[in-house]
Design an enzyme around this catalytic site. Structure first.
Site, PDB file in Angstrom:
ATOM      1  N   TYR A 101       0.726  -1.116   0.015  1.00 19.51           N
ATOM      2  CA  TYR A 101      -0.146  -0.005  -0.175  1.00 19.51           C
ATOM      3  C   TYR A 101       1.289   1.637   0.201  1.00 19.51           C
ATOM      4  O   TYR A 101       0.913   1.595   0.821  1.00 19.51           O
ATOM      5  CB  TYR A 101      -1.641  -0.207   1.223  1.00 19.51           C
ATOM      6  CG  TYR A 101      -1.587  -1.276   1.289  1.00 19.51           C
ATOM      7  CD1 TYR A 101      -1.826  -2.152   0.218  1.00 19.51           C
ATOM      8  CD2 TYR A 101      -1.850  -1.643   2.608  1.00 19.51           C
ATOM      9  CE1 TYR A 101      -3.252  -3.282   0.451  1.00 19.51           C
ATOM     10  CE2 TYR A 101      -2.937  -2.526   2.482  1.00 19.51           C
ATOM     11  CZ  TYR A 101      -3.470  -3.233   1.859  1.00 19.51           C
ATOM     12  OH  TYR A 101      -4.753  -4.400   1.925  1.00 19.51           O
ATOM     13  N   HIS A 119       0.491 -12.590   1.668  1.00 18.83           N
ATOM     14  CA  HIS A 119      -0.697 -10.936   0.192  1.00 18.83           C
ATOM     15  C   HIS A 119      -0.853 -11.226  -0.888  1.00 18.83           C
ATOM     16  O   HIS A 119       0.448 -11.497  -1.340  1.00 18.83           O
ATOM     17  CB  HIS A 119      -0.024  -9.673   0.733  1.00 18.83           C
ATOM     18  CG  HIS A 119      -1.052  -8.722   0.294  1.00 18.83           C
ATOM     19  ND1 HIS A 119      -0.796  -8.088   0.764  1.00 18.83           N
ATOM     20  CD2 HIS A 119      -2.633  -8.494  -0.446  1.00 18.83           C
ATOM     21  CE1 HIS A 119      -1.310  -6.366   0.192  1.00 18.83           C
ATOM     22  NE2 HIS A 119      -2.493  -7.316  -0.486  1.00 18.83           N
TER      23      HIS A 119
END
Length: 269
Positions: free
Chosen positions: A56, A142
């Site tokens: 992110y 992830h």
């Protein structure tokens, strides 16, 4: 706010959490003050679980979240981050931006997929430094979609060892699809799945296999991406669905949903 456990791990968390992709300038720039105000508002509303990732904003989300939580008692909140993408300094010094990956930040680093045991340890060490903490409560694999076998053979056992040593309270997987996490639920001892975008008003794919498997085995499920990356907050031309502009048929479905909710005096979001 009521709390719930993510599964077999040693972590209990409130039923609502703040996903922190936007703190990494998802789609558009956010200033430091607004990022801090977002975390403060969540805290004031009773939220005590925060989820972030190196992906992110090339670490920006982790740095901002860590700064916003720095003066909070560490035992007062639950913190999760993710492994699988290492951030490596860009060889050309970061010319350009990262909007190709969805984040309005300078491209100072590039992402390198790494689901090896060493990659897991390096990723967590770097995340702890960016967050400014000595531990995270939950570590998630992830998006290992294209790296499933390595994630199962190497990354997962590394996380399992860290959990056994008490370094991490709970471990799991975070994806935008339901088939692979269903496999992890069946074949491993993960505590929790972060399922993004697959259990929403527009898409209930998670109901077919993953949610029944998790319920049968007592595994936790965190429902993320409940607005399908933006479309369900305000359906309009150009709104995003699965991180790209929504196709017309999907936009039309969202507009029909909005018409129904508004007839009952309930905002779609």
């Amino acid at each position: 706010m009521r709390t719930t456990g993510p599964g077999a791990g040693e972590v209990a968390a409130p039923e609502l959490a703040l996903g922190c992709a936007a703190l990494g300038n998802l789609y558009r720039p956010v200033c430091d003050a607004d990022a801090r105000a977002t975390v403060d508002a969540a805290w004031d509303a009773g939220i005590r679980t925060f989820d972030t990732a190196p992906h992110y904003g090339l670490g920006l989300s982790e740095r901002r979240l860590g700064a916003a939580l720095r003066d909070r008692p560490r035992d007062a909140y639950t913190l999760s981050t993710k492994v699988g993408r290492l951030l490596v300094p860009h060889p050309q010094g970061g010319a350009g931006d990262d909007l190709a990956h969805g984040f309005a930040v300078p491209a100072t680093h590039r992402r390198v997929w790494d689901f090896s045991a060493d990659g897991v340890l390096r990723s967590l060490e770097a995340s702890l430094e960016r967050l400014g903490v000595d531990r995270v409560d939950v570590a998630l694999l992830h998006d290992p979609d294209a790296h499933a076998e390595q994630a199962l053979r190497e990354a997962y056992p590394a996380l399992e060892r860290l959990r056994a040593e008490g370094v991490i309270g709970a471990i799991g997987i975070g994806t935008n699809q339901s088939a692979l996490p269903a496999r992890f639920v069946r074949e491993t001892d993960i505590d929790v799945v972060l399922l993004a975008g697959r259990y929403t008003l527009l898409d209930q794919d998670g109901l077919a296999e993953l949610l029944p498997e998790a319920a049968a085995r007592g595994r936790g499920v965190v429902i993320g991406g409940v607005f399908n990356s933006g479309l369900l907050t305000a359906p309009r031309h150009g709104a995003t669905y699965d991180y790209v502009p929504a196709p017309r048929p999907v936009l039309d479905r969202a507009l029909r949903l909005q018409a129904v909710t508004e007839r009952h005096g309930v905002p779609l979001r």
